[in-house]
Design a protein around this motif. Structure first.
Motif, PDB file in Angstrom:
ATOM      1  N   THR A 193       2.713   0.881  -2.104  1.00 52.46           N
ATOM      2  CA  THR A 193       2.904   2.347  -1.376  1.00 52.46           C
ATOM      3  C   THR A 193       4.560   2.326  -1.655  1.00 52.46           C
ATOM      4  OG1 THR A 193       4.146   1.504   0.659  1.00 52.46           O
ATOM      5  CG2 THR A 193       1.727   1.868   0.689  1.00 52.46           C
ATOM      6  N   GLY A 246      -2.670   9.592  -0.338  1.00 49.81           N
ATOM      7  CA  GLY A 246      -2.103   8.223  -0.415  1.00 49.81           C
ATOM      8  C   GLY A 246      -0.585   8.380  -1.025  1.00 49.81           C
ATOM      9  N   GLN A 247      -0.313   6.730  -1.632  1.00 48.96           N
ATOM     10  CA  GLN A 247       1.623   6.638  -1.382  1.00 48.96           C
ATOM     11  C   GLN A 247       1.284   5.374  -2.599  1.00 48.96           C
ATOM     12  OE1 GLN A 247       3.906   8.453   0.472  1.00 48.96           O
ATOM     13  NE2 GLN A 247       2.723   9.170   2.218  1.00 48.96           N
ATOM     14  N   ALA A 305       3.742  -0.942   4.362  1.00 44.82           N
ATOM     15  CA  ALA A 305       3.307   0.238   3.725  1.00 44.82           C
ATOM     16  C   ALA A 305       4.212   0.270   5.349  1.00 44.82           C
ATOM     17  CB  ALA A 305       2.125   0.537   4.114  1.00 44.82           C
ATOM     18  N   VAL A 336      -2.503  -2.824   1.149  1.00 46.83           N
ATOM     19  CA  VAL A 336      -1.474  -1.542   0.766  1.00 46.83           C
ATOM     20  C   VAL A 336       0.044  -2.430   1.702  1.00 46.83           C
ATOM     21  CG1 VAL A 336      -2.617   0.254   1.539  1.00 46.83           C
ATOM     22  CG2 VAL A 336      -0.891  -0.971   3.197  1.00 46.83           C
ATOM     23  N   GLU A 394      -4.348   8.466   5.299  1.00 47.18           N
ATOM     24  CA  GLU A 394      -3.397   7.903   6.024  1.00 47.18           C
ATOM     25  C   GLU A 394      -3.127   7.461   7.087  1.00 47.18           C
ATOM     26  OE1 GLU A 394      -0.035   9.642   2.718  1.00 47.18           O
ATOM     27  OE2 GLU A 394      -1.515  10.305   1.914  1.00 47.18           O
TER      28      GLU A 394
END
Ligand SMILES: *Cc1c(COP(=O)(O)O)cnc(C)c1O
Length: 402
Positions: free
Chosen positions: A232, A334-335, A237, A227, A200
């Motif tokens: 996300t 991560g998201q 993102a 992403v 990230e």
């Protein structure tokens, strides 16, 4: 054909570009896929962040079928309704004003890179062509996007690469300040690196980077091929970070598995592409854009992204429990529903064992397990994976010590 027949034939007739897992797949439904013998697998890969609405989505299948019976392709010599509707909904939901459609992620990035070179050439003339990308980035496999991809092992055997690229460490503002020069025309970056190991961008890094770029008229490209599109928990993102680029590229989940890529840009930047400067025969066909239009509208429905955030947070907390419990599980990154687990041993065997137990995950940068489930996944399905993942990690970790 049965699994063995497919695998045996593949070894004979396909180029050996992929190290495939020992699994043939024949059918999918929602978050599940099936091999030709009918064995079921819960899919935490989604064809690499592509089938975000799940496999064989019925509404999407109807749209594809109807469009196939109406108009599949006419080329970009003509206007078509699904293409303009898709561009409209995309631009209404982000910073961008115009879209160029291509057929893959690499092609979307090719378009973005050509666009920044052209913008810079039109405004400043020759010589201002340097493009900065980040260590461990992944931007594609064509010669130009392979060059943009700052992973030197992937360059091996393909030199000479394209001129004019500089690689900097990810998340390093000082390095960026030092590298920006009169020759720089653009910076290209993934807000969260996907193939590079689910890395990230640090808080503040992207906004400072954007500020630096803007002050020098250096264009900022966000590669959101992996992403973007709800992955996300935000539609795109960069909206999580509150930082806007000049150009964004999309691909993977945009049409839930039909091939598409898109480069989106602000008006002033998009103006650099006039007739004849760039093109794609297949780019933005009615078939593919009709499918993508459905995907985008579905993701924008109230509640869709909230579920991604909610299930993503739950999944991340369950994975974080493993970090607390086991020394060999180092970190979770991560998201939303792009999550990576850093191990202190190679993850290939964990992946192979999980396939045998009916779960698809993948491993990258040798020691990072990556989870990219379809965005329709639920807590119940996460709960199915977790005990099996935990026991598999323990079994593989025990072997490491011997
Ligand atoms: C997958 C990916 C690409 C390349 O997309 P292709 O469709 O395989 O060409 C580029 N950038 C990122 C961030 C990706 O994840």
């Amino acid at each position: 054909m049965n699994s063995n027949e497919i695998k045996t034939l593949a070894e004979k007739v396909l180029m050996k570009t992929y190290g495939r897992y020992d699994l043939a797949l024949a059918r999918g439904q929602g978050a599940r896929v099936y091999d030709p013998e009918g064995n079921e697998y819960l899919d935490f890969v989604s064809g690499l962040a592509v089938t975000s609405l799940g496999h064989s989505n019925p509404a999407l299948a109807d749209i594809i079928t109807d469009q196939a019976r109406t108009l599949v392709h006419v080329s970009n010599l003509y206007y078509t309704e699904p293409q303009v509707k898709l561009a409209k909904v995309l631009t209404e939901n982000c910073f961008a004003d115009r879209v160029f459609f291509a057929n893959s992620g690499a092609e979307a990035n090719e378009a973005a890179i050509k666009l920044v070179r052209k913008y810079s050439f039109d405004k400043y003339g020759l010589g201002r062509h340097q493009i900065i990308t980040m260590g461990n980035s992944f931007h594609g496999r064509t010669m130009l996007t392979l060059t943009a991809t700052a992973q030197t092992d992937k360059h091996h055997g393909f030199k000479p690469l394209v001129e004019g690229f500089t690689y900097l460490p990810f998340n390093d503002l000082t390095a960026l300040e030092q590298a920006l020069s009169e020759e720089t025309c653009a910076v290209m970056i993934e807000p969260i690196q996907g193939e590079g190991g689910v890395n990230e961008a640090e808080a503040g890094y992207l906004s400072k980077l954007a500020e630096l770029c803007r002050s020098r008229d250096v264009l900022l490209i966000f590669d959101e091929i992996q992403v973007g599109m709800g992955r996300t928990g935000a539609m795109f993102a960069h909206q999580l970070y509150g930082v806007e680029p000049d150009i964004m590229t999309l691909a993977k989940a945009l049409a839930n598995g039909l091939p598409i890529g898109a480069a989106l840009a602000r008006e002033e930047v998009a103006q650099a592409f006039g007739p004849g400067t760039h093109a794609s025969t297949f780019g933005g066909t009615p078939l593919v854009t009709a499918a993508a239009l459905y995907v985008v509208e579905k993701m924008l429905e109230p509640g869709f992204l909230d579920q991604v955030k909610r299930v993503g947070a739950y999944f991340k907390s369950r994975l974080s429990d493993l970090v607390t419990k086991y020394d060999y599980v180092k970190e979770v990154r991560g998201q939303g529903l792009i999550l990576g687990v850093q191990l202190d041993f190679p993850g290939a065997e964990v992946v192979a064992k999980l396939i045998n137990k009916g779960f698809l995950i993948n491993c990258l940068q040798e020691k990072v397990l990556r989870f990219l489930p379809p965005l329709i996944i639920t807590e119940v399905e996460v709960d199915l994976l977790m005990p099996v993942l935990e026991e598999t990690l323990a079994a593989v970790a025990a072997q490491q010590e011997v």
